[in-house]
Design an enzyme around this catalytic site. Structure first.
Site, PDB file in Angstrom:
ATOM      1  N   GLY A   7       0.714  -1.160  -0.066  1.00  0.00           N
ATOM      2  CA  GLY A   7       0.030  -0.075   0.100  1.00  0.00           C
ATOM      3  C   GLY A   7       0.759   1.290   0.034  1.00  0.00           C
ATOM      4  O   GLY A   7       2.059   0.972  -0.073  1.00  0.00           O
ATOM      5  N   ASP A 108      -9.913   5.781   7.436  1.00  0.00           N
ATOM      6  CA  ASP A 108      -9.641   5.575   6.051  1.00  0.00           C
ATOM      7  C   ASP A 108     -10.575   4.893   5.511  1.00  0.00           C
ATOM      8  O   ASP A 108     -10.147   3.576   4.861  1.00  0.00           O
ATOM      9  CB  ASP A 108      -8.130   4.963   5.970  1.00  0.00           C
ATOM     10  CG  ASP A 108      -7.372   5.001   4.633  1.00  0.00           C
ATOM     11  OD1 ASP A 108      -8.076   5.614   3.823  1.00  0.00           O
ATOM     12  OD2 ASP A 108      -6.567   4.275   4.312  1.00  0.00           O
TER      13      ASP A 108
END
Lengths: 191, 324
Positions: A7, A108
Site C-alpha cells: 500500500g 480511512d
C-alpha cells in the site's frame, strides 16, 4: 513468505494463514517524525482492530505486535472496491454505524479497505483509526468514504444512499452525522 | 491561434497572450498588503488601477508582432469576489472589443493544465497547494476529481497564520522556508491525516504555541516537515488508489524546495515520475488562464456574456474536461 500487498504506507506479506503488515520507513519524512508516525499507528491499529470486533464489526484477529509490525489472521476474499453494489453498500453502512456507536473512527474508509469473504464483509486496515465520539470526527470519517466512492464509482449517488440507509439502521446519531457531512463538504473550499 | 488570458483571483493581476506552443508575453502587477494578509476590496482596487497598463502592455506587444487576438479567457473562480468581478468586467469588454469568444476558466484547472503543458506530465496525480487551496486531484471520467483536500484552511494559509504570529512578513512561506534551513531540532507537532484529507488549523496554532519554548528556526522547520509530510502522504495514497504513476506539483506553495524534495523522494521510492513546472508557472499567472482558455476554445467551450458571472466558490470537479 509472499508479498501480497504494497500500500501507500505498508508492505503486507502472507505466510500460510497469517499476514504481517510492516510499515515501511518513508525517506521523505524526517527520521524522528517517521518513527513516531509508524510506531503510533502500529500500536493504535492493533488495539482498535480488537475493539472493533468486540463491537460486532468483523476484523482480522491480531496475533502479534512489534514496533513497526503487526501480525494478523489472513482474510481470503475480494476487495469491496471491485464488487460493491447497493446491498453491500448498505451492509457496510451498518458496520460503520456500529463502529461509530462504539466511539471508533476508522480514518480511512476507502473501498480498498473492505474485504468480502464469502458472505461476510470485513473491515481491514485500521492504520489511521482513532477513538473519537464527536459528530465531527464521524462526519469526516463518512466524508472520506463518500469522497472515494464519488471519485471511483459511477453509481456513487445510489451507493451513498444505500450506505446511509444501513448507517441509520445501526446508529442512533446517524441523522446528526449525515447533516455534518454536508457541512464538511461545503467547507474546505476557497475562503 | 492566440488567446489573451486574465488572472486576478487574489494577489496577482496578470495578463498573458499564448499560442499552442508557448507564452508570447505576460505582464503582472502584484498586490502587496500594507500589513497583514490580503484584503479583498483593496486587492480588487489594486487590480482595477493596474488593469489598463497591464492589459495594454500585452496588447501593444501583440500589435508590434502583428498577432491576432482570437479569444479572451478570464479566471471565473474560485477566488475573492471583488477581485473576480474586476477581472471579469475587463474580460467581457475585451471580448466585445475584438469580437472574439469569451472563456470562463476555473482557476484550479488552469494551474493543472499549465503544469501539464510545461512539464509534459500526461496523467498525473496533482498536488495543488496555494494560499487559498490544498487539494489532491486526478483525472477520472472527464473531470479532475478531488481525492483529498483540506478539512479547514489551506496549507498556504496555515503558513501565513503562523508567520503573522511569529512576526514574519506576508506571504509566510518563503520566509519560513529560509528559517527552516538553519534548524537543528525537530519539535513534535500535531500530524492530522484523516484518510485522504488533511487539516491544518491545529498544526498552525500548535506551532505558534511552540515558539514559547523553542527556537524560531526549529519551529519553522518542524511546521514545514509536518505539514508537507501530510501532503505527501495523501498524494501517495491517491496514487495507490487511483493507480497513477506521475505526480504534478501546482500552486504557489509548490515553489518550496523542501516540498519538492519530499515529493521527489516519495516518487523515487515508488518508481514514479515527478513533475514541477518552472517557478513562474506555479503561482497565479495569466499564462495558465490564457492556455486553458485556448484548450477550451479549441474544444468549443465558450460562454455567453450572460454566463460570465463570477463564481467565487467554483469547484475543480464541476468542470467537464473535454479537451484531454
Amino acid at each position: 513468505m509472499v508479498e501480497i500487498g504494497r500500500g501507500a504506507e505498508a508492505v503486507i506479506t502472507r505466510e500460510g494463514d497469517t499476514v504481517t503488515k510492516w510499515r515501511r520507513p518513508k525517506g521523505y519524512r524526517l527520521p524522528a517524525l517517521d518513527r513516531k508516525i509508524r510506531r503510533e499507528r502500529t500500536v493504535m491499529e492493533a488495539r482498535i482492530i480488537s475493539e472493533a470486533r468486540r463491537c460486532g464489526v468483523p476484523t482480522p484477529v491480531v496475533l502479534d505486535v512489534t514496533r513497526f509490525e503487526l501480525t494478523m489472521e489472513y482474510i481470503e476474499g475480494v476487495k469491496l472496491k471491485d464488487v460493491i453494489d447497493l446491498d453491500l453498500s448498505r451492509r457496510l453502512g451498518e458496520l460503520v454505524g456500529r463502529l461509530h456507536g462504539c466511539g471508533i473512527i476508522h480514518g480511512d474508509l476507502t473501498t480498498s479497505n473492505m474485504i468480502l469473504k464469502g458472505d461476510r464483509l470485513c473491515l481491514i486496515d485500521f492504520g489511521l483509526a482513532s477513538h473519537d465520539q464527536s459528530i465531527e470526527a464521524q462526519g469526516v470519517d463518512l466524508h472520506v468514504f463518500f469522497q472515494t466512492v464519488k471519485s471511483t464509482q459511477d453509481l456513487h449517488e445510489s451507493l451513498a444512499e444505500a450506505f446511509k440507509e444501513g448507517y441509520t439502521s445501526t446508529y442512533a446519531q446517524a441523522g446528526a452525522v449525515l447533516k455534518r457531512v454536508e457541512e464538511i463538504e461545503a467547507r474546505g473550499r476557497y475562503l | 491561434m492566440n488567446v489573451l488570458g486574465l488572472e486576478g483571483t487574489a494577489w496577482n493581476l496578470s495578463a498573458a497572450l499564448v499560442d499552442e506552443d508557448d507564452v508570447v508575453v505576460e505582464e503582472n502587477a502584484i498586490y502587496v498588503p500594507a500589513r497583514g494578509g490580503i484584503h479583498p476590496r483593496e486587492a480588487a482596487q489594486h487590480h482595477a488601477e493596474h488593469m489598463l497598463p497591464v492589459v495594454k502592455a500585452v496588447l501593444d506587444m501583440a500589435e508590434d508582432e502583428d498577432l491576432s487576438i482570437d479569444g479572451v479567457a478570464f479566471s471565473q473562480g474560485p477566488g475573492l469576489g471583488p477581485c473576480l468581478r474586476t477581472v471579469a468586467t475587463a474580460a467581457r469588454a475585451l471580448s466585445l472589443r475584438y469580437g472574439v469568444p469569451l472563456m470562463g476558466v476555473n482557476h484550479c484547472v488552469a494551474h493543472i493544465e499549465v503544469g501539464k503543458w510545461k512539464t509534459g506530465a500526461r496523467d498525473p496525480v496533482i498536488l495543488y497547494v496555494s494560499g487559498g487551496n490544498s487539494q489532491v486531484l486526478a483525472l477520472r471520467r472527464g473531470r479532475y476529481r478531488i481525492f483529498g483536500e483540506t478539512l479547514d484552511i489551506s496549507v498556504g494559509n496555515a503558513l501565513d497564520k503562523f508567520a503573522r504570529r511569529a512576526g514574519l512578513p506576508h506571504p509566510g512561506g518563503p520566509k519560513i522556508e529560509e528559517m527552516a534551513r538553519e534548524a537543528d531540532e525537530y519539535v513534535p507537532l500535531p500530524y492530522v491525516v484523516k484518510g485522504m484529507d488533511f487539516s491544518f488549523t491545529g498544526l498552525s496554532t500548535a506551532a505558534a504555541e511552540a515558539l514559547r519554548k523553542h527556537d524560531l528556526t526549529d519551529v519553522c522547520s518542524s511546521l514545514q516537515e509536518t505539514a508537507f509530510a501530510m501532503l505527501v502522504e495523501v498524494t501517495e495514497r491517491a496514487m495507490a488508489h487511483a493507480e497513477k504513476n506521475e505526480v504534478l506539483l501546482a500552486g504557489g506553495v509548490g515553489a518550496n524546495r523542501r516540498l519538492q524534495e519530499m515529493l521527489d523522494i516519495m516518487c523515487d521510492e515508488r518508481g514514479a515520475r515527478f513533475y514541477v513546472p518552472e517557478r513562474r508557472f506555479m503561482g497565479d499567472n495569466g499564462s495558465m488562464i490564457a492556455y486553458t482558455g485556448l484548450l477550451m476554445q479549441k474544444s468549443g467551450v465558450e460562454i455567453s456574456l450572460a454566463e460570465s458571472k463570477v463564481r467565487p466558490g467554483y469547484r475543480t470537479d464541476e468542470v467537464e474536461v473535454v479537451w484531454v
